[in-house]
Design an enzyme around this catalytic site. Structure first.
Site, short mmCIF file in Angstrom:
data_model
loop_
_atom_site.label_atom_id
_atom_site.label_comp_id
_atom_site.label_asym_id
_atom_site.label_seq_id
_atom_site.Cartn_x
_atom_site.Cartn_y
_atom_site.Cartn_z
N CYS A 1 0.89 -1.29 -0.10
CA CYS A 1 0.19 0.00 0.10
C CYS A 1 0.79 1.30 0.01
O CYS A 1 0.61 2.27 -0.77
CB CYS A 1 -0.83 0.14 1.15
SG CYS A 1 -2.02 -1.26 1.35
C1 BEZ Z 1 0.67 -4.75 1.91
O1 BEZ Z 1 0.14 -3.61 1.66
O2 BEZ Z 1 1.93 -4.97 1.57
C2 BEZ Z 1 0.05 -5.99 2.41
C3 BEZ Z 1 -1.37 -5.81 3.10
C4 BEZ Z 1 -2.12 -6.93 3.57
C5 BEZ Z 1 -1.57 -8.04 3.33
C6 BEZ Z 1 -0.61 -8.23 2.33
C7 BEZ Z 1 0.34 -7.25 1.93
#
Ligand code: BEZ
Length: 219
Positions: A46
């Site tokens: 994100c």
């Molecule tokens: C991420 O944004 O890296 C992420 C968020 C939740 C689960 C896996 C990855």
């Protein structure tokens, strides 16, 4: 009831965001918007996505598109997280609002829930959903990605260009189309109409069926 999908009017929710309260229909106004959800603040993928979207913000502004992020943490957390996002993607400024949805009410109404994921307390979490909404407040296109797959912002820009061309001219964009390449004339346009609508001309592909439905032009 099935969730929000292409052709539906986005609900006129009032949401909390890093820019204060937003009424979705007022925010859209006469623009296009891209509303995109994220599994959570301070998560790696994100952080890269929000920075990349901020880095492309001018390209969206040029096309009359407003950006609106969403993550299920509160505004204070978002504001802290923005510092990380801007540090990770040098030169980017997160100028678009990020919706705070700690009670996961907005993600339910906007069909942004990840059906496979729950947080450590068993609460719903958002998928990487993205809706492109037109000035008529209707959803024109949606992406639905799992948490493990970050979105490609070049692809988001490409589909915006495709949607805006289709809204303006009776055309569609073929497989792997890139901005600047020829487009196809919509099957609802007869050859007589095509001559009037596309005075620049068009070419018809000679197919074994001898049906003249694959017509390319430049708009
Ligand atoms: C991420 O944004 O890296 C992420 C968020 C939740 C689960 C896996 C990855």
């Amino acid at each position: 009831m099935p969730g929000l999908t292409i052709g539906d009017t986005i609900p006129n929710l009032e949401v909390d965001s890093t820019h204060g309260k937003i009424k979705l229909h007022d925010f859209i106004g006469d623009s296009w918007i891209i509303i995109f959800s994220h599994p959570g603040d301070f998560t790696p993928v994100c952080t890269t996505e929000l920075g990349k979207i901020a880095a492309y913000a001018e390209e969206f502004v040029k096309r009359g598109v407003k950006l609106l992020g969403l993550s299920c943490d509160d505004v204070q957390s978002h504001n802290e997280w923005i510092k990380d996002i801007e540090a990770y993607t040098p030169g980017c400024k997160v100028k678009y609002p990020i919706i705070a949805d700690p009670k996961t009410e907005v993600i339910k109404q906007l069909n942004m829930v990840d059906p496979d994921e729950k947080d450590s307390s068993g609460n719903l979490v958002p998928s990487r959903a993205l809706h492109i909404v037109g000035p008529d407040k209707k959803v024109k296109l949606s992406f639905l990605y799992p948490a493990s797959t970050g979105r490609n912002i070049d692809e988001v820009l490409r589909v915006v260009e495709s949607l805006q061309k289709a809204a303006k001219h009776k055309v569609a964009t073929p497989a792997n189309w890139k901005p600047g390449e020829p487009v196809v004339i919509s099957p609802s346009v007869s050859n007589e109409q095509a001559k009037e609508m596309f005075p620049q001309g068009y070419t018809t592909v000679d197919l074994p069926s001898k049906k003249d439905y694959l017509r390319f032009t430049n708009v």
